[in-house]
Scaffold this active site. Structure first.
Site, PDB file in Angstrom:
ATOM      1  CD  GLU A   1      -1.276 -14.025 -11.625  1.00 28.94           C
ATOM      2  OE1 GLU A   1      -1.883 -13.753 -10.375  1.00 28.94           O
ATOM      3  OE2 GLU A   1      -1.019 -15.348 -11.349  1.00 28.94           O
TER       4      GLU A   1
ATOM      5  CG  ASN B   1       3.565 -16.843  -8.167  1.00 31.45           C
ATOM      6  OD1 ASN B   1       2.082 -17.063  -7.890  1.00 31.45           O
ATOM      7  ND2 ASN B   1       3.962 -16.912  -9.554  1.00 31.45           N
TER       8      ASN B   1
ATOM      9  CG  ASN C   1       0.880 -19.914  -8.841  1.00 35.98           C
ATOM     10  OD1 ASN C   1       0.334 -18.988  -8.535  1.00 35.98           O
ATOM     11  ND2 ASN C   1       1.253 -20.207 -10.377  1.00 35.98           N
TER      12      ASN C   1
ATOM     13  CG  ASP D   1      -2.006 -18.902 -11.478  1.00 36.71           C
ATOM     14  OD1 ASP D   1      -1.687 -18.473 -10.372  1.00 36.71           O
ATOM     15  OD2 ASP D   1      -1.916 -18.393 -12.375  1.00 36.71           O
TER      16      ASP D   1
END
Length: 300
Positions: free
Chosen positions: A35, A122, A180, A227
């Site tokens: 990520e 996040n 997100n 995402d």
């Protein structure tokens, strides 16, 4: 898998102008869930997260080497590089947003809202006024896989802004399932925010005082869930999905897709011309040079 043939799928004729390398490179593989890639122009390197392994990794453009940048890392997820070249990180495990200073120490930018602990920050972006904007879903407290299982204190999953003057954490959006990825338009008049639970991307108008208006659904995902999100300098909106990157015109039309062999979590534009895509997808880091440039924001 060192490389594979690049595949752009055209959904709208306007996407035929978008192209790139014939081959997409796999720079590294071996993570559990990658990520948050963040490009450092001065150092010519990329920092990215391997969340379940609780580490940050660093890819060096000059040597091609990948090594551990930080471990433990607070189960860090998304990152950004601020206008002074400092790393800003969302630490799911420590439930906070931090900034790494030049001497390596950490400054906590946000860890509570109205006295209650955040869920698990996040993704994060910086505005040219110095404010820090971040999303706070529950992924890091839902289980021990990418954080620490815990009960939420706030009672919801929201979007926040850290005031650049007094450091106050202000909630700017409170009607999300799981907020997100987020990104500003090139002129910072709009903020795009993914709701992974709802499988769509929303668009807000940013007011001069740092509040949000609107919030209509801009695009819906047709391959799993969205995402991470980034914009190019033409205002096109690129969003990570299960089958690759989806590219939308500012009018909301799905222009096309860049297909990848793994589920894409997040990505960024890097390189001296902001035309190198770095893509974190499941266990691998991919890259290719494209003929579009990432958005250049005010103050850069």
């Amino acid at each position: 898998m060192d490389r594979f043939r690049t595949r752009f799928e055209v959904r709208d004729e306007r996407f035929r102008r978008v192209n790139g390398d014939e081959w997409t490179e796999c720079l590294w593989t071996g993570g559990r869930w990658l990520e948050g890639p963040a490009w450092f122009s001065a150092g010519r390197h990329l920092v990215f997260s391997d969340i379940p392994n609780d580490r940050l990794l660093r890819w060096d453009e000059t040597t091609g080497a990948v090594g551990v940048f930080r471990q433990p890392a607070g189960y860090a997820n998304g990152h950004t590089v601020d206008r002074r070249g400092r790393l800003v990180s969302c630490e799911q495990g420590r439930r906070r947003v931090t900034r790494t200073e030049a001497d390596g120490t950490d400054t906590v930018l946000a860890e509570r809202w109205r006295g209650k602990r955040l869920n698990s920050p996040n993704d994060v972006v910086e505005h040219s006024d110095g404010s820090i904007w971040f999303t706070d879903p529950s992924y890091g407290i839902d289980s021990d896989y990418e954080g620490h299982r815990a009960e939420g204190e706030i009672g919801g999953n929201h979007v926040y802004r850290v005031d650049p003057h007094d450091g106050e954490v202000r909630r700017v959006a409170d009607d999300f399932g799981q907020p997100n990825g987020l990104a500003f338009s090139p002129d910072e008049s709009l903020l795009y925010v993914v709701d992974t639970r709802a499988k769509h991307l929303r668009r807000f108008a940013v007011t001069e005082g740092g509040a949000l208006r609107g919030g209509e659904v801009f695009a819906t995902c047709d391959a799993g869930s969205f995402d991470g999100v980034r914009l190019d300098d033409a205002g096109r909106v690129w969003v990570a999905a299960h089958d690759g990157l989806h590219c939308f015109d500012p009018d909301g039309t799905l222009l096309g897709k860049l297909h990848l062999p793994e589920v894409v979590a997040n990505f960024t534009f890097g390189g001296p011309k902001r035309n190198q895509l770095y893509i974190c997808a499941s266990s691998s880091l991919f890259s290719l040079r494209v003929n579009v440039n990432g958005a250049r924001y005010p103050g850069w």
